[in-house]
Design a protein around this motif. Structure first.
Motif, PDB file in Angstrom:
ATOM      1  N   TYR A 123       5.305   2.588  -1.493  1.00  0.00           N
ATOM      2  CA  TYR A 123       4.454   1.506  -1.213  1.00  0.00           C
ATOM      3  C   TYR A 123       3.683   1.042  -2.719  1.00  0.00           C
ATOM      4  O   TYR A 123       3.467  -0.082  -2.957  1.00  0.00           O
ATOM      5  CB  TYR A 123       3.724   1.489  -0.167  1.00  0.00           C
ATOM      6  CG  TYR A 123       2.780   0.428   0.317  1.00  0.00           C
ATOM      7  CD1 TYR A 123       3.370  -0.728   0.773  1.00  0.00           C
ATOM      8  CD2 TYR A 123       1.460   0.753   0.394  1.00  0.00           C
ATOM      9  CE1 TYR A 123       2.680  -1.761   1.006  1.00  0.00           C
ATOM     10  CE2 TYR A 123       0.772  -0.503   0.679  1.00  0.00           C
ATOM     11  CZ  TYR A 123       1.138  -1.577   1.083  1.00  0.00           C
ATOM     12  OH  TYR A 123       0.540  -2.721   1.322  1.00  0.00           O
ATOM     13  N   THR A 177       5.654  -0.057  -5.150  1.00  0.00           N
ATOM     14  CA  THR A 177       6.363  -1.658  -5.385  1.00  0.00           C
ATOM     15  C   THR A 177       5.177  -2.643  -5.380  1.00  0.00           C
ATOM     16  O   THR A 177       5.441  -3.743  -5.858  1.00  0.00           O
ATOM     17  CB  THR A 177       7.131  -1.777  -3.901  1.00  0.00           C
ATOM     18  OG1 THR A 177       6.364  -1.383  -3.053  1.00  0.00           O
ATOM     19  CG2 THR A 177       8.295  -0.844  -3.879  1.00  0.00           C
ATOM     20  N   CYS A 216       1.564  -9.743  -3.617  1.00  0.00           N
ATOM     21  CA  CYS A 216       2.392  -8.623  -3.795  1.00  0.00           C
ATOM     22  C   CYS A 216       2.243  -7.520  -2.631  1.00  0.00           C
ATOM     23  O   CYS A 216       3.128  -6.656  -2.427  1.00  0.00           O
ATOM     24  CB  CYS A 216       1.870  -7.888  -5.154  1.00  0.00           C
ATOM     25  SG  CYS A 216       2.306  -9.393  -6.552  1.00  0.00           S
ATOM     26  N   VAL A 256       1.765  -7.964   0.594  1.00  0.00           N
ATOM     27  CA  VAL A 256       2.723  -8.471   1.631  1.00  0.00           C
ATOM     28  C   VAL A 256       3.863  -8.024   1.508  1.00  0.00           C
ATOM     29  O   VAL A 256       4.644  -7.440   2.252  1.00  0.00           O
ATOM     30  CB  VAL A 256       2.322  -9.723   2.017  1.00  0.00           C
ATOM     31  CG1 VAL A 256       3.323 -10.296   3.034  1.00  0.00           C
ATOM     32  CG2 VAL A 256       0.855  -9.703   2.540  1.00  0.00           C
ATOM     33  N   LEU A 257       4.718  -8.368   0.230  1.00  0.00           N
ATOM     34  CA  LEU A 257       5.962  -8.285  -0.187  1.00  0.00           C
ATOM     35  C   LEU A 257       6.326  -6.750  -0.133  1.00  0.00           C
ATOM     36  O   LEU A 257       7.399  -6.332   0.297  1.00  0.00           O
ATOM     37  CB  LEU A 257       6.141  -8.901  -1.380  1.00  0.00           C
ATOM     38  CG  LEU A 257       6.198 -10.440  -1.600  1.00  0.00           C
ATOM     39  CD1 LEU A 257       6.520 -10.899  -2.865  1.00  0.00           C
ATOM     40  CD2 LEU A 257       7.281 -10.831  -0.739  1.00  0.00           C
ATOM     41  N   PHE A 270       4.860  -4.276   1.559  1.00  0.00           N
ATOM     42  CA  PHE A 270       4.587  -3.857   2.804  1.00  0.00           C
ATOM     43  C   PHE A 270       6.185  -3.953   3.541  1.00  0.00           C
ATOM     44  O   PHE A 270       6.448  -3.319   4.485  1.00  0.00           O
ATOM     45  CB  PHE A 270       3.675  -4.467   3.459  1.00  0.00           C
ATOM     46  CG  PHE A 270       3.657  -3.937   4.998  1.00  0.00           C
ATOM     47  CD1 PHE A 270       3.075  -2.686   5.290  1.00  0.00           C
ATOM     48  CD2 PHE A 270       3.926  -4.649   5.968  1.00  0.00           C
ATOM     49  CE1 PHE A 270       3.192  -1.940   6.554  1.00  0.00           C
ATOM     50  CE2 PHE A 270       3.809  -4.388   7.348  1.00  0.00           C
ATOM     51  CZ  PHE A 270       3.312  -3.061   7.511  1.00  0.00           C
ATOM     52  N   MET A 271       6.623  -5.199   3.383  1.00  0.00           N
ATOM     53  CA  MET A 271       7.841  -5.587   4.167  1.00  0.00           C
ATOM     54  C   MET A 271       8.978  -4.837   3.675  1.00  0.00           C
ATOM     55  O   MET A 271       9.700  -4.558   4.449  1.00  0.00           O
ATOM     56  CB  MET A 271       7.994  -7.046   3.806  1.00  0.00           C
ATOM     57  CG  MET A 271       7.278  -8.144   4.598  1.00  0.00           C
ATOM     58  SD  MET A 271       7.425  -9.980   4.218  1.00  0.00           S
ATOM     59  CE  MET A 271       8.670 -10.126   3.263  1.00  0.00           C
ATOM     60  N   ILE A 272       9.110  -4.214   2.320  1.00  0.00           N
ATOM     61  CA  ILE A 272      10.365  -3.686   1.861  1.00  0.00           C
ATOM     62  C   ILE A 272      10.102  -2.079   1.831  1.00  0.00           C
ATOM     63  O   ILE A 272      10.978  -1.280   1.689  1.00  0.00           O
ATOM     64  CB  ILE A 272      10.861  -4.000   0.811  1.00  0.00           C
ATOM     65  CG1 ILE A 272       9.956  -3.754  -0.539  1.00  0.00           C
ATOM     66  CG2 ILE A 272      11.228  -5.506   1.098  1.00  0.00           C
ATOM     67  CD1 ILE A 272      10.723  -4.009  -1.667  1.00  0.00           C
ATOM     68  N   SER A 273       8.610  -1.507   2.507  1.00  0.00           N
ATOM     69  CA  SER A 273       8.544  -0.229   2.206  1.00  0.00           C
ATOM     70  C   SER A 273       8.941   0.547   3.412  1.00  0.00           C
ATOM     71  O   SER A 273       9.216  -0.196   4.389  1.00  0.00           O
ATOM     72  CB  SER A 273       7.001  -0.053   2.195  1.00  0.00           C
ATOM     73  OG  SER A 273       6.203  -0.456   3.229  1.00  0.00           O
ATOM     74  N   ARG A 294       9.445   2.907   6.555  1.00  0.00           N
ATOM     75  CA  ARG A 294       8.384   2.958   8.042  1.00  0.00           C
ATOM     76  C   ARG A 294       8.789   4.318   8.521  1.00  0.00           C
ATOM     77  O   ARG A 294       9.689   4.958   8.652  1.00  0.00           O
ATOM     78  CB  ARG A 294       8.908   1.911   8.964  1.00  0.00           C
ATOM     79  CG  ARG A 294       8.818   0.602   8.676  1.00  0.00           C
ATOM     80  CD  ARG A 294       7.852   0.039   8.374  1.00  0.00           C
ATOM     81  NE  ARG A 294       7.692  -1.605   8.523  1.00  0.00           N
ATOM     82  CZ  ARG A 294       7.588  -2.129   7.321  1.00  0.00           C
ATOM     83  NH1 ARG A 294       7.180  -1.526   6.079  1.00  0.00           N
ATOM     84  NH2 ARG A 294       7.599  -3.571   7.034  1.00  0.00           N
ATOM     85  N   TRP A 311      14.351   2.793   6.515  1.00  0.00           N
ATOM     86  CA  TRP A 311      14.280   2.008   5.414  1.00  0.00           C
ATOM     87  C   TRP A 311      15.026   0.690   5.232  1.00  0.00           C
ATOM     88  O   TRP A 311      16.357   0.961   5.790  1.00  0.00           O
ATOM     89  CB  TRP A 311      14.052   2.603   4.259  1.00  0.00           C
ATOM     90  CG  TRP A 311      13.513   2.030   2.900  1.00  0.00           C
ATOM     91  CD1 TRP A 311      12.675   0.959   3.151  1.00  0.00           C
ATOM     92  CD2 TRP A 311      13.533   2.404   1.605  1.00  0.00           C
ATOM     93  NE1 TRP A 311      12.395   0.840   1.474  1.00  0.00           N
ATOM     94  CE2 TRP A 311      13.003   1.717   0.798  1.00  0.00           C
ATOM     95  CE3 TRP A 311      14.385   3.329   0.926  1.00  0.00           C
ATOM     96  CZ2 TRP A 311      12.769   1.833  -0.622  1.00  0.00           C
ATOM     97  CZ3 TRP A 311      14.215   3.514  -0.445  1.00  0.00           C
ATOM     98  CH2 TRP A 311      13.640   2.485  -1.283  1.00  0.00           C
ATOM     99  N   LEU A 312      14.793  -0.263   4.801  1.00  0.00           N
ATOM    100  CA  LEU A 312      15.630  -1.521   4.489  1.00  0.00           C
ATOM    101  C   LEU A 312      17.027  -1.000   3.853  1.00  0.00           C
ATOM    102  O   LEU A 312      18.054  -1.660   4.034  1.00  0.00           O
ATOM    103  CB  LEU A 312      15.074  -2.688   3.717  1.00  0.00           C
ATOM    104  CG  LEU A 312      15.807  -3.921   3.900  1.00  0.00           C
ATOM    105  CD1 LEU A 312      16.118  -4.535   5.154  1.00  0.00           C
ATOM    106  CD2 LEU A 312      15.138  -4.903   3.006  1.00  0.00           C
TER     107      LEU A 312
END
Length: 75
Positions: free
Chosen positions: A12, A15, A39, A41-42, A44-47, A49, A65-66
């Motif tokens: 996190y 990134t 940055c 928010v972006l 957090f979206m791809i970090s 979980r 993870w994505l």
């Protein structure tokens, strides 16, 4: 995978810094709080979980993870 299990929490902040460097190259915004917010928010979206799931044997922690197909279970 052992290294990922120990250091998943570092993804996190790394990134956020990476997005700030990329964002600074493409968009010239002088407002640091705005740039940091976008940055964050972006990132957090791809970090990854961390979830606690309940199974028959008890509670287990898993990382999803994505970019991973299967979740990783923590001990």
């Amino acid at each position: 995978m052992k290294l990922f299990k120990k250091t998943y929490w570092l993804i996190y902040p790394i990134t956020i810094v990476l997005f700030m460097l990329i964002f600074d190259q493409f968009y010239k915004i002088d407002s640091l709080p705005l740039k940091a917010g976008i940055c964050a928010v972006l990132a957090f979206m791809i970090s990854p979980r961390k979830k606690i799931i309940i199974t028959q044997t008890g509670k287990k922690k898993q990382i999803t993870w994505l970019f991973l197909k299967n979740p990783i279970f923590l001990d």
